[in-house]
Write a protein that holds these residues in place. Structure first.
Motif, PDB file in Angstrom:
ATOM      1  N   ARG A  15      25.107  -6.116  -0.324  1.00  0.00           N
ATOM      2  CA  ARG A  15      24.055  -5.095  -0.173  1.00  0.00           C
ATOM      3  C   ARG A  15      23.728  -4.505  -1.555  1.00  0.00           C
ATOM      4  O   ARG A  15      24.315  -4.890  -2.569  1.00  0.00           O
ATOM      5  N   GLY A  18      23.818  -5.672  -5.811  1.00  0.00           N
ATOM      6  CA  GLY A  18      24.308  -7.048  -5.779  1.00  0.00           C
ATOM      7  C   GLY A  18      23.403  -7.957  -4.963  1.00  0.00           C
ATOM      8  O   GLY A  18      23.113  -9.088  -5.367  1.00  0.00           O
ATOM      9  N   TYR A  37      34.100  -8.130  -0.435  1.00  0.00           N
ATOM     10  CA  TYR A  37      35.235  -7.722   0.395  1.00  0.00           C
ATOM     11  C   TYR A  37      34.700  -6.981   1.604  1.00  0.00           C
ATOM     12  O   TYR A  37      34.041  -5.945   1.448  1.00  0.00           O
ATOM     13  N   VAL A 114      39.328  -1.886  -8.870  1.00  0.00           N
ATOM     14  CA  VAL A 114      38.151  -2.646  -8.416  1.00  0.00           C
ATOM     15  C   VAL A 114      37.130  -2.767  -9.549  1.00  0.00           C
ATOM     16  O   VAL A 114      36.654  -3.860  -9.880  1.00  0.00           O
ATOM     17  N   SER A 143      27.841   1.331 -16.135  1.00  0.00           N
ATOM     18  CA  SER A 143      27.132   2.524 -15.635  1.00  0.00           C
ATOM     19  C   SER A 143      26.898   3.465 -16.808  1.00  0.00           C
ATOM     20  O   SER A 143      27.668   3.454 -17.778  1.00  0.00           O
ATOM     21  N   GLY A 187      21.447   3.769 -14.374  1.00  0.00           N
ATOM     22  CA  GLY A 187      21.520   5.218 -14.138  1.00  0.00           C
ATOM     23  C   GLY A 187      21.588   5.440 -12.639  1.00  0.00           C
ATOM     24  O   GLY A 187      22.380   4.792 -11.957  1.00  0.00           O
ATOM     25  N   THR A 191      20.800   3.336  -3.610  1.00  0.00           N
ATOM     26  CA  THR A 191      21.588   2.403  -2.776  1.00  0.00           C
ATOM     27  C   THR A 191      22.502   3.246  -1.880  1.00  0.00           C
ATOM     28  O   THR A 191      22.518   4.477  -1.964  1.00  0.00           O
TER      29      THR A 191
HETATM   30  P1  NAI Z   1      27.070  -0.488  -2.982  1.00  0.00           P
HETATM   31  O1  NAI Z   1      28.198   0.366  -2.514  1.00  0.00           O
HETATM   32  O2  NAI Z   1      25.779  -0.454  -2.242  1.00  0.00           O
HETATM   33  O3  NAI Z   1      27.555  -2.028  -3.008  1.00  0.00           O
HETATM   34  C1  NAI Z   1      28.792  -2.405  -3.554  1.00  0.00           C
HETATM   35  C2  NAI Z   1      29.153  -3.773  -3.032  1.00  0.00           C
HETATM   36  O4  NAI Z   1      30.441  -4.125  -3.557  1.00  0.00           O
HETATM   37  C3  NAI Z   1      29.282  -3.838  -1.508  1.00  0.00           C
HETATM   38  O5  NAI Z   1      28.732  -5.042  -1.029  1.00  0.00           O
HETATM   39  C4  NAI Z   1      30.782  -3.793  -1.295  1.00  0.00           C
HETATM   40  O6  NAI Z   1      31.203  -4.400  -0.070  1.00  0.00           O
HETATM   41  C5  NAI Z   1      31.278  -4.568  -2.502  1.00  0.00           C
HETATM   42  N1  NAI Z   1      32.673  -4.271  -2.832  1.00  0.00           N
HETATM   43  C6  NAI Z   1      33.256  -3.047  -2.896  1.00  0.00           C
HETATM   44  N2  NAI Z   1      34.553  -3.177  -3.212  1.00  0.00           N
HETATM   45  C7  NAI Z   1      34.788  -4.498  -3.372  1.00  0.00           C
HETATM   46  C8  NAI Z   1      35.943  -5.267  -3.714  1.00  0.00           C
HETATM   47  N3  NAI Z   1      37.127  -4.677  -3.930  1.00  0.00           N
HETATM   48  N4  NAI Z   1      35.824  -6.605  -3.800  1.00  0.00           N
HETATM   49  C9  NAI Z   1      34.636  -7.210  -3.571  1.00  0.00           C
HETATM   50  N5  NAI Z   1      33.515  -6.551  -3.220  1.00  0.00           N
HETATM   51  C10 NAI Z   1      33.598  -5.207  -3.127  1.00  0.00           C
HETATM   52  O7  NAI Z   1      26.897  -0.162  -4.516  1.00  0.00           O
HETATM   53  P2  NAI Z   1      25.641  -0.330  -5.509  1.00  0.00           P
HETATM   54  O8  NAI Z   1      25.003   0.967  -5.669  1.00  0.00           O
HETATM   55  O9  NAI Z   1      24.847  -1.517  -5.117  1.00  0.00           O
HETATM   56  O10 NAI Z   1      26.426  -0.629  -6.872  1.00  0.00           O
HETATM   57  C11 NAI Z   1      26.621  -1.928  -7.412  1.00  0.00           C
HETATM   58  C12 NAI Z   1      27.241  -1.784  -8.795  1.00  0.00           C
HETATM   59  O11 NAI Z   1      26.375  -0.996  -9.620  1.00  0.00           O
HETATM   60  C13 NAI Z   1      28.587  -1.077  -8.800  1.00  0.00           C
HETATM   61  O12 NAI Z   1      29.442  -1.669  -9.760  1.00  0.00           O
HETATM   62  C14 NAI Z   1      28.240   0.327  -9.221  1.00  0.00           C
HETATM   63  O13 NAI Z   1      29.319   0.986  -9.820  1.00  0.00           O
HETATM   64  C15 NAI Z   1      27.112   0.065 -10.190  1.00  0.00           C
HETATM   65  N6  NAI Z   1      26.244   1.206 -10.413  1.00  0.00           N
HETATM   66  C16 NAI Z   1      25.512   1.742  -9.383  1.00  0.00           C
HETATM   67  C17 NAI Z   1      24.693   2.833  -9.608  1.00  0.00           C
HETATM   68  C18 NAI Z   1      23.864   3.448  -8.526  1.00  0.00           C
HETATM   69  O14 NAI Z   1      23.220   4.478  -8.816  1.00  0.00           O
HETATM   70  N7  NAI Z   1      23.812   2.924  -7.322  1.00  0.00           N
HETATM   71  C19 NAI Z   1      24.607   3.437 -10.934  1.00  0.00           C
HETATM   72  C20 NAI Z   1      25.415   2.796 -11.942  1.00  0.00           C
HETATM   73  C21 NAI Z   1      26.186   1.710 -11.664  1.00  0.00           C
END
Ligand code: NAI
Length: 245
Positions: A15, A18, A37, A114, A143, A187, A191
């Motif tokens: 989701r 990713g 995961y 993680v 980030s 930033g 999501t």
């Molecule tokens: P999200 O929570 O929507 O998606 C994260 C995904 O990673 C999910 O599919 C989840 O199942 C998977 N996941 C979580 N733990 C896991 C593990 N141990 N092993 C394998 N898969 C795992 O998060 P989002 O917002 O899409 O974030 C994606 C990346 O972008 C993250 O690294 C986050 O830190 C980074 N990020 C997000 C920001 C935001 O504003 N949404 C800002 C800056 C960085």
């Protein structure tokens, strides 16, 4: 089609950012291996949609990226199914926010395991693919918290700063081998991870120079750009509407 006949591995592709990254690479012809995961149904749906829309091969693998041995096993399965890996996007991440005096050891370790060790584990077990191919791209999702720090995110900021250091180290190791390694520092992106910002959202928007949050697609476009840019390595590309400038 920039990446036809190439394989892109995207962690956390079920989701959010990713899933958008997986779609952006599929749109450029890449076959997609999602490493995630939990969220098995979402993974299956993402793969089904990519195959249907872009006629690429797409498969999902259940794996906690913080588990060294599980990542080793999964990379072996990907080799069996796809032959090699040309693009690796380390996107999986979690948050467990709290101000430092309230931060538990468990939550600190969970996020570092993680968000930072997960990046090491994936690179460690995909390294051979890149060495053998003498080409390819690794993109790590950091980030702005890893650049600027952020109150309540001592664990996350440390992990994301670590991701930048990992990026630069591996970029130096792999540059002579024709492989680029870059980071993206998003930033505030809309999501599930940021859905709890809620009513604080209006105040937050005032701190963003462009005046609004970004979309997962904004980050995905940067990932596709970096994967195709052969003279950019060790860079940290902010996709943040100007927050960290
Ligand atoms: P999200 O929570 O929507 O998606 C994260 C995904 O990673 C999910 O599919 C989840 O199942 C998977 N996941 C979580 N733990 C896991 C593990 N141990 N092993 C394998 N898969 C795992 O998060 P989002 O917002 O899409 O974030 C994606 C990346 O972008 C993250 O690294 C986050 O830190 C980074 N990020 C997000 C920001 C935001 O504003 N949404 C800002 C800056 C960085």
């Amino acid at each position: 089609m920039k990446f036809k006949d190439q394989t892109a591995v995207v962690t956390g592709g079920a989701r959010g950012i990713g899933a958008a990254i997986a779609e952006a690479f599929a749109a450029e012809g890449a076959d997609i291996a999602i490493v995630n995961y939990g969220m098995e149904e979402e993974c299956a749906e993402v793969c089904r949609a990519l195959t249907e829309k872009y006629s690429v091969k797409a498969a999902a693998y259940q794996c906690d990226v913080s588990d060294f041995e599980a990542v080793k096993t999964v990379c072996g399965e990907i080799k069996k199914d796809f032959g090699t890996v040309n693009i690796l996007v380390n996107n999986a991440g979690i948050t467990k926010d709290n101000l430092t005096p309230m931060m538990s050891e468990k939550d600190y370790d969970a996020v570092v395991d993680v968000d930072m060790k997960g990046v090491f584990n994936m690179i460690r077990h995909c390294y051979g693919f890149f060495i053998r191919n003498k080409s390819g791209a690794i993109i790590n999702i950091s980030s702005v918290s890893g650049i600027m720090g952020n109150p309540g995110q001592i664990n996350y900021s440390a992990a994301k700063a670590g991701v930048i250091a990992i990026t630069k180290t591996v970029a130096r190791e792999l540059a002579p081998r024709g492989v680029t390694v870059n980071a993206i520092a998003p930033g505030f992106i809309q999501t599930d991870m940021t859905k709890d910002i809620g009513s604080g959202g209006e105040e937050l928007k005032k701190t963003i120079p462009v005046g609004h949050m970004g979309s997962p697609k904004d980050v995905a476009e940067a990932a596709v750009f970096l994967a195709g840019a052969r003279y950019i390595t060790g860079e940290v590309l902010r996709v943040d509407g100007g927050i960290a400038m």
